[in-house]
Design a protein around this motif. Structure first.
Motif, PDB file in Angstrom:
ATOM      1  N   UNK A   1       0.836  -1.207   0.000  1.00  0.00           N
ATOM      2  CA  UNK A   1       0.000   0.000   0.000  1.00  0.00           C
ATOM      3  C   UNK A   1       0.870   1.257   0.000  1.00  0.00           C
ATOM      4  N   UNK A   2       1.934   1.260   0.798  1.00  0.00           N
ATOM      5  CA  UNK A   2       2.809   2.433   0.870  1.00  0.00           C
ATOM      6  C   UNK A   2       3.520   2.678  -0.453  1.00  0.00           C
ATOM      7  N   UNK A   3       3.870   1.615  -1.175  1.00  0.00           N
ATOM      8  CA  UNK A   3       4.480   1.786  -2.498  1.00  0.00           C
ATOM      9  C   UNK A   3       3.517   2.506  -3.445  1.00  0.00           C
ATOM     10  N   UNK A   4       2.235   2.131  -3.392  1.00  0.00           N
ATOM     11  CA  UNK A   4       1.238   2.793  -4.233  1.00  0.00           C
ATOM     12  C   UNK A   4       1.066   4.255  -3.839  1.00  0.00           C
ATOM     13  N   UNK A   5       1.081   4.505  -2.540  1.00  0.00           N
ATOM     14  CA  UNK A   5       0.899   5.873  -2.049  1.00  0.00           C
ATOM     15  C   UNK A   5       2.079   6.743  -2.468  1.00  0.00           C
ATOM     16  N   UNK A   6       3.285   6.219  -2.310  1.00  0.00           N
ATOM     17  CA  UNK A   6       4.483   6.983  -2.689  1.00  0.00           C
ATOM     18  C   UNK A   6       4.489   7.267  -4.190  1.00  0.00           C
ATOM     19  N   UNK A   7       3.952   6.349  -4.961  1.00  0.00           N
ATOM     20  CA  UNK A   7       3.879   6.544  -6.406  1.00  0.00           C
ATOM     21  C   UNK A   7       2.673   7.351  -6.838  1.00  0.00           C
ATOM     22  N   UNK A   8       1.976   7.913  -5.852  1.00  0.00           N
ATOM     23  CA  UNK A   8       0.781   8.731  -6.092  1.00  0.00           C
ATOM     24  C   UNK A   8      -0.291   7.955  -6.862  1.00  0.00           C
ATOM     25  N   UNK A   9      -0.321   6.656  -6.612  1.00  0.00           N
ATOM     26  CA  UNK A   9      -1.359   5.809  -7.205  1.00  0.00           C
ATOM     27  C   UNK A   9      -2.352   5.351  -6.148  1.00  0.00           C
ATOM     28  N   UNK A  10      -2.611   6.243  -5.194  1.00  0.00           N
ATOM     29  CA  UNK A  10      -3.435   5.827  -4.061  1.00  0.00           C
ATOM     30  C   UNK A  10      -4.848   5.434  -4.480  1.00  0.00           C
ATOM     31  N   UNK A  11      -5.326   5.970  -5.617  1.00  0.00           N
ATOM     32  CA  UNK A  11      -6.667   5.582  -6.064  1.00  0.00           C
ATOM     33  C   UNK A  11      -6.734   4.098  -6.398  1.00  0.00           C
ATOM     34  N   UNK A  12      -5.558   3.497  -6.661  1.00  0.00           N
ATOM     35  CA  UNK A  12      -5.514   2.055  -6.901  1.00  0.00           C
ATOM     36  C   UNK A  12      -5.869   1.278  -5.642  1.00  0.00           C
ATOM     37  N   UNK A  13      -5.747   1.950  -4.493  1.00  0.00           N
ATOM     38  CA  UNK A  13      -6.075   1.301  -3.222  1.00  0.00           C
ATOM     39  C   UNK A  13      -7.578   1.200  -3.007  1.00  0.00           C
ATOM     40  N   UNK A  14      -8.326   2.104  -3.601  1.00  0.00           N
ATOM     41  CA  UNK A  14      -9.727   2.268  -3.243  1.00  0.00           C
ATOM     42  C   UNK A  14     -10.568   1.095  -3.726  1.00  0.00           C
ATOM     43  N   UNK A  15     -11.512   0.737  -2.897  1.00  0.00           N
ATOM     44  CA  UNK A  15     -12.468  -0.316  -3.229  1.00  0.00           C
ATOM     45  C   UNK A  15     -13.291   0.116  -4.438  1.00  0.00           C
ATOM     46  N   UNK A  16     -13.303  -0.695  -5.477  1.00  0.00           N
ATOM     47  CA  UNK A  16     -14.049  -0.345  -6.691  1.00  0.00           C
ATOM     48  C   UNK A  16     -15.544  -0.215  -6.426  1.00  0.00           C
ATOM     49  N   UNK A  17     -16.022  -0.862  -5.363  1.00  0.00           N
ATOM     50  CA  UNK A  17     -17.453  -0.761  -5.012  1.00  0.00           C
ATOM     51  C   UNK A  17     -17.815   0.638  -4.529  1.00  0.00           C
ATOM     52  N   UNK A  18     -16.811   1.450  -4.182  1.00  0.00           N
ATOM     53  CA  UNK A  18     -17.069   2.791  -3.660  1.00  0.00           C
ATOM     54  C   UNK A  18     -17.009   3.856  -4.749  1.00  0.00           C
ATOM     55  N   UNK A  19     -16.773   3.457  -5.969  1.00  0.00           N
ATOM     56  CA  UNK A  19     -16.587   4.405  -7.062  1.00  0.00           C
ATOM     57  C   UNK A  19     -17.761   5.381  -7.141  1.00  0.00           C
ATOM     58  N   UNK A  20     -17.441   6.677  -7.017  1.00  0.00           N
ATOM     59  CA  UNK A  20     -18.459   7.711  -7.114  1.00  0.00           C
ATOM     60  C   UNK A  20     -19.211   8.000  -5.834  1.00  0.00           C
ATOM     61  N   UNK A  21     -18.868   7.303  -4.747  1.00  0.00           N
ATOM     62  CA  UNK A  21     -19.616   7.482  -3.494  1.00  0.00           C
ATOM     63  C   UNK A  21     -18.835   8.243  -2.429  1.00  0.00           C
ATOM     64  N   UNK A  22     -17.685   8.796  -2.809  1.00  0.00           N
ATOM     65  CA  UNK A  22     -16.926   9.612  -1.865  1.00  0.00           C
ATOM     66  C   UNK A  22     -16.130  10.639  -2.670  1.00  0.00           C
ATOM     67  N   UNK A  23     -15.759  11.725  -2.013  1.00  0.00           N
ATOM     68  CA  UNK A  23     -14.991  12.755  -2.703  1.00  0.00           C
ATOM     69  C   UNK A  23     -13.511  12.391  -2.696  1.00  0.00           C
ATOM     70  N   UNK A  24     -12.787  12.849  -3.713  1.00  0.00           N
ATOM     71  CA  UNK A  24     -11.352  12.589  -3.775  1.00  0.00           C
ATOM     72  C   UNK A  24     -10.623  13.186  -2.581  1.00  0.00           C
ATOM     73  N   UNK A  25     -11.114  14.336  -2.104  1.00  0.00           N
ATOM     74  CA  UNK A  25     -10.470  14.972  -0.947  1.00  0.00           C
ATOM     75  C   UNK A  25     -10.584  14.092   0.288  1.00  0.00           C
ATOM     76  N   UNK A  26     -11.777  13.527   0.497  1.00  0.00           N
ATOM     77  CA  UNK A  26     -11.956  12.657   1.665  1.00  0.00           C
ATOM     78  C   UNK A  26     -11.094  11.406   1.541  1.00  0.00           C
TER      79      UNK A  26
END
Length: 438
Positions: free
Chosen positions: A252-277
């Protein structure tokens, strides 16, 4: 973790935070109806768990010598969770008593509170409030009908942080093996932290049973748990909530450091939360997972970071979770009549007493089509057939399942039996079965 906060300091709360969120000092409110910490006899707990029946087991922890948690019911109809330790877990009786009594002093609406213990001979048991709606692991990783909503996930994170802060202010900052199985849901759908993880067992010095990939770095080096270790484990739980999966922190930290944190997000949540949150929660997780313990936030900081992220604060947890409200357990009902309750327990004496009170007469001068003994046998036959059908259905043996359910239907089709030349009705099997399964 920073110095323990005084009671006075807890009365101050930053003005930008919503007043609906609880302070650590307020988490004891609403716990007055909880029973005081008490000692149970082994016979009491054996009776409550039907002789520690395998049917009463709700979880097992450990491989070679598991510590088993049972669901139990006391004589006053109160549901409890009973943790029975293996015989080698607590050789020092005094240490067990001291630990149990210390944890038993805690009372919070964010904890599945410890309400008693048993220490007889080699037996070591803990008794806690029973949480009917299972674990975070079940709802997050193994959900059936719907994935956990974003607003519920951030609520879980906040309530867990509040539980840890409360424990810290009460001198119990260490929590052993914090993971998704330690978070339980009460009758209102609110998440609570299991009190069992607050118990310190020094027999083998082991505080983590999870995969080494999820274990705090300092524990791997020293074998000791410190308050910052708990924050690290909290960070792994944030990753669970974000991704809906149990992702190793290093990945997870490798993804975060690579600024790919959206890859962490559960696909079931797509569109149900703001990017800022989402970004805020990812950043908080990465702070908790710092390699150096001193660089991690303390639990009070976790609470203040999570409070502004709360969504749908006026919606009850059971609504967000999509679970029934007011039920004692997802698999049980509180709507049974006395007759239905007696049938569910197969208590023939109680059934007969109830029927006599309402005018039922068995073989008293009239020719009933079925005697009392015959139709109670039919009840048992029906329950057995249903149980076999359920087992066959789960095993995908649909032919057997259909045969068993057909047998159930044939028995339940028995209509009201009436006494000859009388308007007085005899209660049929179908009515009893309906009462049992209503």
């Amino acid at each position: 973790m920073g110095p323990r906060c005084s009671k006075l300091s807890l009365c101050w709360w930053p003005s930008h935070l919503k007043p609906t969120h609880h302070e650590a000092s307020d988490l004891e409110n609403g716990t007055d109806d909880l029973p005081s910490f008490t000692e149970f006899s082994f016979d009491q707990l054996r009776a409550a768990t039907s002789g520690f029946s395998t049917d009463s087991i709700v979880s097992e922890h450990g491989v070679k010598a598991p510590n088993v948690v049972y669901k139990g019911r006391l004589e006053d109809d109160r549901w409890i969770a009973v943790k029975r330790f293996n015989r080698s877990a607590w050789p020092d009786t005094r240490q067990f008593l001291e630990e149990a009594k210390a944890v038993g002093q805690l009372r919070s609406e964010r904890l599945a509170n410890l309400i008693g213990f048993c220490c007889e001979g080699d037996e070591r048991l803990l008794v806690a409030e029973f949480m009917p709606f299972e674990t975070l692991s079940k709802h997050l990783f193994h959900w059936d009908s719907q994935p956990m909503k974003w607003s519920m996930r951030v609520r879980v994170a906040l309530y867990l942080a509040q539980a840890l802060e409360y424990c810290s202010t009460k001198g119990r900052a260490l929590y052993h093996d914090l993971n998704a199985y330690r978070i339980l849901f009460d009758q209102d759908g609110n998440p609570r932290l299991s009190c069992f993880g607050l118990m310190k067992n020094s027999r083998d010095g082991k505080s983590y049973s999870t995969n080494l990939a999820f274990t705090p770095p300092e524990y791997l080096r020293t074998g000791r748990v410190i308050p910052e270790s708990v924050v690290y484990s909290f960070g792994t739980l944030l990753l669970d909530l974000l991704s809906g999966k149990h992702i190793p922190p290093s990945h997870a930290l490798d993804l975060i450091r690579g600024k790919n944190f959206l890859m962490l997000m559960d696909s079931c949540l797509d569109g149900h939360f703001s990017n800022d949150d989402g970004t805020d929660l990812v950043r908080l997780a990465s702070r908790c997972l710092q390699y150096e313990a001193r660089e991690r936030p303390n639990v009070k900081s976790l609470v203040s970071s999570l409070a502004p992220l709360q969504k749908e604060t006026d919606v009850p947890s059971y609504v967000l979770m999509g679970i029934p409200h007011g039920a004692a357990s997802p698999k049980e009902t509180t709507s049974l009549t006395p007759l239905g309750d007696a049938c569910s327990r197969l208590d023939l004496t109680a059934i007969h007493e109830i029927l006599e009170k309402i005018g039922y007469k068995d073989d008293e001068g009239v020719a009933n089509e079925l005697s009392f003994q015959v139709w109670t046998d039919q009840i048992q036959e029906t329950l057995n057939a249903k149980k076999q059908g359920d087992a066959a259905f789960k095993g995908k043996d649909f032919v057997t399942a259909v045969e068993c359910y057909t047998q159930v239907w044939n028995i339940k089709s028995v209509t009201f039996l009436k006494q000859e030349n009388s308007t007085q009705s005899v209660f049929p099997c179908s009515l009893i079965i309906s009462a049992v399964h209503r």
